[in-house]
Design a protein around this motif. Structure first.
Motif, PDB file in Angstrom:
ATOM      1  N   LEU A  31      -3.741 -18.799  -8.787  1.00 49.23           N
ATOM      2  CA  LEU A  31      -2.298 -18.646  -8.621  1.00 49.23           C
ATOM      3  C   LEU A  31      -1.499 -19.432  -9.666  1.00 49.23           C
ATOM      4  O   LEU A  31      -0.268 -19.370  -9.678  1.00 49.23           O
ATOM      5  CB  LEU A  31      -1.871 -19.086  -7.221  1.00 49.23           C
ATOM      6  N   ALA A  83       2.778  -7.911   4.640  1.00 44.87           N
ATOM      7  CA  ALA A  83       1.514  -8.121   3.937  1.00 44.87           C
ATOM      8  C   ALA A  83       1.317  -9.608   3.662  1.00 44.87           C
ATOM      9  O   ALA A  83       2.273 -10.339   3.392  1.00 44.87           O
ATOM     10  CB  ALA A  83       1.511  -7.339   2.630  1.00 44.87           C
ATOM     11  N   THR A  84       0.078 -10.022   3.724  1.00 43.58           N
ATOM     12  CA  THR A  84      -0.264 -11.396   3.412  1.00 43.58           C
ATOM     13  C   THR A  84      -0.451 -11.511   1.900  1.00 43.58           C
ATOM     14  O   THR A  84      -1.221 -10.766   1.310  1.00 43.58           O
ATOM     15  CB  THR A  84      -1.559 -11.808   4.138  1.00 43.58           C
ATOM     16  N   THR A  85       0.253 -12.455   1.288  1.00 41.18           N
ATOM     17  CA  THR A  85       0.140 -12.655  -0.152  1.00 41.18           C
ATOM     18  C   THR A  85      -0.943 -13.687  -0.458  1.00 41.18           C
ATOM     19  O   THR A  85      -1.401 -14.411   0.437  1.00 41.18           O
ATOM     20  CB  THR A  85       1.472 -13.153  -0.742  1.00 41.18           C
ATOM     21  N   LYS A  86      -1.293 -13.770  -1.720  1.00 41.13           N
ATOM     22  CA  LYS A  86      -2.266 -14.787  -2.148  1.00 41.13           C
ATOM     23  C   LYS A  86      -1.742 -16.183  -1.852  1.00 41.13           C
ATOM     24  O   LYS A  86      -2.496 -17.060  -1.430  1.00 41.13           O
ATOM     25  CB  LYS A  86      -2.566 -14.615  -3.635  1.00 41.13           C
ATOM     26  N   TYR A 140       5.027 -24.925  -0.985  1.00 37.26           N
ATOM     27  CA  TYR A 140       4.985 -23.552  -0.460  1.00 37.26           C
ATOM     28  C   TYR A 140       5.977 -23.372   0.685  1.00 37.26           C
ATOM     29  O   TYR A 140       5.926 -22.389   1.414  1.00 37.26           O
ATOM     30  CB  TYR A 140       3.557 -23.185  -0.015  1.00 37.26           C
ATOM     31  N   ASP A 153       0.237 -16.959   0.567  1.00 38.66           N
ATOM     32  CA  ASP A 153       0.127 -17.155   2.019  1.00 38.66           C
ATOM     33  C   ASP A 153      -1.271 -17.646   2.389  1.00 38.66           C
ATOM     34  O   ASP A 153      -1.427 -18.523   3.237  1.00 38.66           O
ATOM     35  CB  ASP A 153       0.414 -15.861   2.781  1.00 38.66           C
ATOM     36  N   TYR A 154      -2.281 -17.041   1.756  1.00 36.63           N
ATOM     37  CA  TYR A 154      -3.654 -17.480   2.029  1.00 36.63           C
ATOM     38  C   TYR A 154      -3.859 -18.931   1.610  1.00 36.63           C
ATOM     39  O   TYR A 154      -4.445 -19.722   2.345  1.00 36.63           O
ATOM     40  CB  TYR A 154      -4.675 -16.591   1.316  1.00 36.63           C
TER      41      TYR A 154
END
Length: 165
Positions: A123, A2-5, A65, A7-8
């Protein structure tokens, strides 16, 4: 996976880095060809320096990140900038078309950084919020400067064309 926040946000920061790489090349190549417009040339070179710093700052955000800029996206941005600068060689009104492209590009950067700031705020990444808010301000200032100077630059272009015709 799953793409996380996060990651975005990292993806958008990589996009922003590529955008700055493209901007740096566009600003430099345009500045080289607008010698007849010294105020515009000087402002483009000033913003090119700001742009280099912006790319460095974005890399510091990416490092938090545990990722880096996308070499492919950076290369694509530079290739696009090169194509734009080469296409300008074949038109007599390059300064006006470059002005339109510059205003458009600055507003795209404003939109991108507005989105990044909103995501970083969500975030809780206050350092990215601070860095990208500063960059957002610089991009907004450049867009406003270009818009303010556009009528004067167009007048100067048309006056020069009238005397050469």
């Amino acid at each position: 996976m799953a793409t996380t926040k996060a990651d975005y946000l990292a993806q958008w920061l990589r996009d922003a880095h590529a955008m700055e790489e493209q901007a740096e090349q566009m600003l430099g190549s345009t500045a080289e060809r607008v010698e007849a417009y010294p105020e515009l040339r000087q402002r483009l070179l000033q913003h090119q320096t700001e742009t280099r710093d912006q790319a460095r700052l974005i890399q510091s955000c990416l490092a938090r990140y545990e990722t880096s800029n996308s070499a492919l996206k950076d290369m694509a941005g530079k290739a696009t900038a090169l194509a734009q600068s080469v296409s300008g060689l074949f038109v007599s009104d390059e300064v006006v078309k470059g002005l339109m492209a510059g205003i458009t590009f600055e507003h795209m950067e404003v939109a991108a950084y507005s989105i990044i700031v909103a995501a970083a705020r969500r975030l809780g990444d206050n350092e990215t919020v601070e860095i990208c808010s500063r960059i957002l301000l610089e991009e907004d200032e450049m867009a406003a400067w270009l818009e303010e100077k556009a009528p004067e630059i167009v007048e100067q272009f048309l006056a020069a064309e009238a005397t050469s015709a």
